[in-house]
Design an enzyme around this catalytic site. Structure first.
Site, PDB file in Angstrom:
ATOM      1  CG  ASP A  81     -34.039  63.905  12.455  1.00  0.00           C
ATOM      2  OD1 ASP A  81     -33.636  64.140  12.953  1.00  0.00           O
ATOM      3  OD2 ASP A  81     -35.470  63.290  12.167  1.00  0.00           O
ATOM      4  CE  LYS A 106     -29.465  69.854  10.223  1.00  0.00           C
ATOM      5  NZ  LYS A 106     -30.856  68.346   9.845  1.00  0.00           N
ATOM      6  CB  ALA A 164     -32.685  70.616  16.589  1.00  0.00           C
ATOM      7  N   GLY A 165     -32.049  67.854  17.455  1.00  0.00           N
ATOM      8  CA  GLY A 165     -31.795  67.161  17.687  1.00  0.00           C
ATOM      9  C   GLY A 165     -29.848  66.553  17.370  1.00  0.00           C
ATOM     10  CG  HIS A 166     -27.650  69.069  15.597  1.00  0.00           C
ATOM     11  ND1 HIS A 166     -26.845  69.695  15.120  1.00  0.00           N
ATOM     12  CD2 HIS A 166     -28.886  68.457  14.701  1.00  0.00           C
ATOM     13  CE1 HIS A 166     -27.646  70.869  14.274  1.00  0.00           C
ATOM     14  NE2 HIS A 166     -28.911  69.648  14.040  1.00  0.00           N
ATOM     15  CD  GLN A 178     -35.369  72.737  13.440  1.00  0.00           C
ATOM     16  OE1 GLN A 178     -35.287  73.642  13.152  1.00  0.00           O
ATOM     17  NE2 GLN A 178     -35.158  71.453  14.081  1.00  0.00           N
TER      18      GLN A 178
END
Ligand code: IMP
Length: 429
Positions: free
Chosen positions: A13, A16, A39-41, A225
């Site tokens: 987090d 990125k 993941a969460g972008h 991550q």
């Protein structure tokens, strides 16, 4: 042209997605190499916010080809949903613009059921996983029971593989966890539909990327991550099941070591973590509330994937120095500097102490953080709004002092600083 690698230097987090979005403008390929839809972008462009879990965030640009490498574990239904969301937003997604490694492993509903059952069984010792089936899917891979994307290319073999896999997991669900089994035929039927849609996207991406690099094209590897969640080098066992560190990019894309150019570590200007595990510089109370935000904005400190409030704290330079070393970082990107405006004093964790003894490095890495107390250096901070600033020299003196201290104690330059959520709210270091 080299392979540039972007990795998280903390517990994920770090922002990125933002950095990749900026660098992707000049890339020919943007490739995910580890993790899955845990993941969460988040990327914000002209007020439109995209939350991506699997597709490399760089594909929001018109040019680069998105790649999902062999190191990724992939949920076909999530991938298809994201493809649709992006298409609806006007992003072109077709087999020329998105490639999936034949050797990437699939996540199934059985993996998710196992993740849930295992977390419940851990009780107080739960890791706080995202429940996306990540650990069980990598377990299948390592124990050589996994299902690779290439098996989607043969409907008959694929259906059999899915049925056998669900039957195997059912045995564990029932015998070890007393959980409900899944219907193997129903899962196979569901996955047959996904296979048909995804088959045109599958290929040998290692070869595609190697040839591209050979032609002088630019490849950007997008880590998910962060370093401290690395299976080998993180705060084990409170880690994820892949290698989000820079060497993971080579293994997870099938590339040789000679092609690496920049290794860019992204760190927030403070520290956050979601899920359980040690966090020496953790803060509670009012300052924590300030750092976390109210949750009304997409960039507040609430998990993109799970919505959980993130734990927050002062920037920990012992752990950041560790990330510099483990990844071989050539530069740092510092995100969310604007959030620190108005905090007095600003504190930086510069060392640890245990039983009266000072430590600049952890004797056994971050797996053993018990008993270590942070040693802080206080900095005066600043009050000026920095969100509209675009040049380093225009930043308040206190902000520049904060950045300089990070560079000095980590021995690596800060090349980019983000001062707000929009694409253009950055300052070059
Ligand atoms: P898993 O990856 O779902 O198995 O979760 C393992 C640990 O990694 C948990 O503490 C999660 O909260 C954390 N984690 C996994 N993915 C991310 C991410 O993208 N950002 C931050 N933490 C993550």
């Amino acid at each position: 042209m080299p392979l540039d690698i972007v990795v998280g230097a903390q517990w994920g987090d770090e922002g990125k997605g933002r950095v990749v979005d900026l660098l992707a403008a000049r890339a020919d390929f943007v490739a995910r190499f580890n993790g899955g839809d845990n993941a969460g972008h988040t990327v914000t462009v002209a007020g439109q916010t995209f939350k991506l879990h699997l597709i490399p965030s760089g594909v929001i640009h018109p040019e680069p080809v998105g790649v999902i490498g062999n190191g990724v574990v992939l949920s076909p239904e999530i991938l298809l949903q994201e493809m649709e969301t992006l298409r609806a937003a006007g992003v072109v997604i077709n087999p020329q613009r998105l490639r999936i490694s034949h050797a990437a492993h699939l996540i199934t509903p059985a993996h998710r059921a196992l993740d849930k059952a295992q977390e419940a069984a851990r009780g107080q010792a739960a890791i706080g996983t995202t429940l996306r089936g990540i650990g069980p899917a990598y377990t299948s891979k390592v124990t050589r029971h996994g299902i690779r994307a290439e098996s989607m290319l043969d409907q008959e073999i694929f259906a059999e593989a899915i049925k056998t896999h669900v039957e195997e997991v059912n045995q564990q669900l029932i015998a070890l966890y007393g959980a409900m089994p899944l219907d193997p035929t129903a899962v196979a039927a569901e996955y047959a539909g996904y296979a048909q849609q995804l088959a045109p996207y599958i290929g040998d991406v290692s070869s595609v990327l190697s040839c591209a690099l050979g032609r002088g094209q630019r490849v950007l590897a997008e880590g998910a991550q962060g370093t401290l969640l690395d299976l080998d080098h993180g705060t084990y066992p409170f880690v994820t099941s892949s290698n989000p560190t820079a060497p993971g990019a080579l293994v997870g894309l099938g590339l040789g070591v000679g092609c690496v150019g920049r290794i860019i570590g992204v760190t927030k200007a403070f520290q956050t973590r979601v899920g359980a595990g040690p966090f020496p510089t953790e803060l509670f109370g009012e300052t924590a509330g300030r750092l976390r935000g109210s949750g009304n904005n997409p960039w507040d400190e609430y998990g993109t994937t799970t919505g959980r409030p993130r734990r927050v704290g002062w920037l920990d330079l012992v752990l950041l120095r560790y990330a510099v070393r483990i990844n071989g970082l050539t530069e740092l990107v510092l995100t969310k500097l604007d959030i620190l405006t108005g905090l007095h004093p600003l504190r930086l964790g510069i060392a640890y102490q245990r039983k009266g003894q000072p430590y600049l490095e952890l004797p056994l890495g971050p797996g053993d953080l018990s008993g270590f107390e942070p040693v802080y250096e206080n900095l005066p901070g600043w009050d000026e709004d920095v969100q509209a600033i675009r040049k380093l020299v225009d930043l308040p003196v206190g902000a520049r002092a904060y950045i300089r201290k990070i560079e000095e104690l980590c021995n690596v330059p800060v090349r980019l600083i983000s001062v707000g959520p929009e694409r253009d709210q950055v300052v070059e270091g």
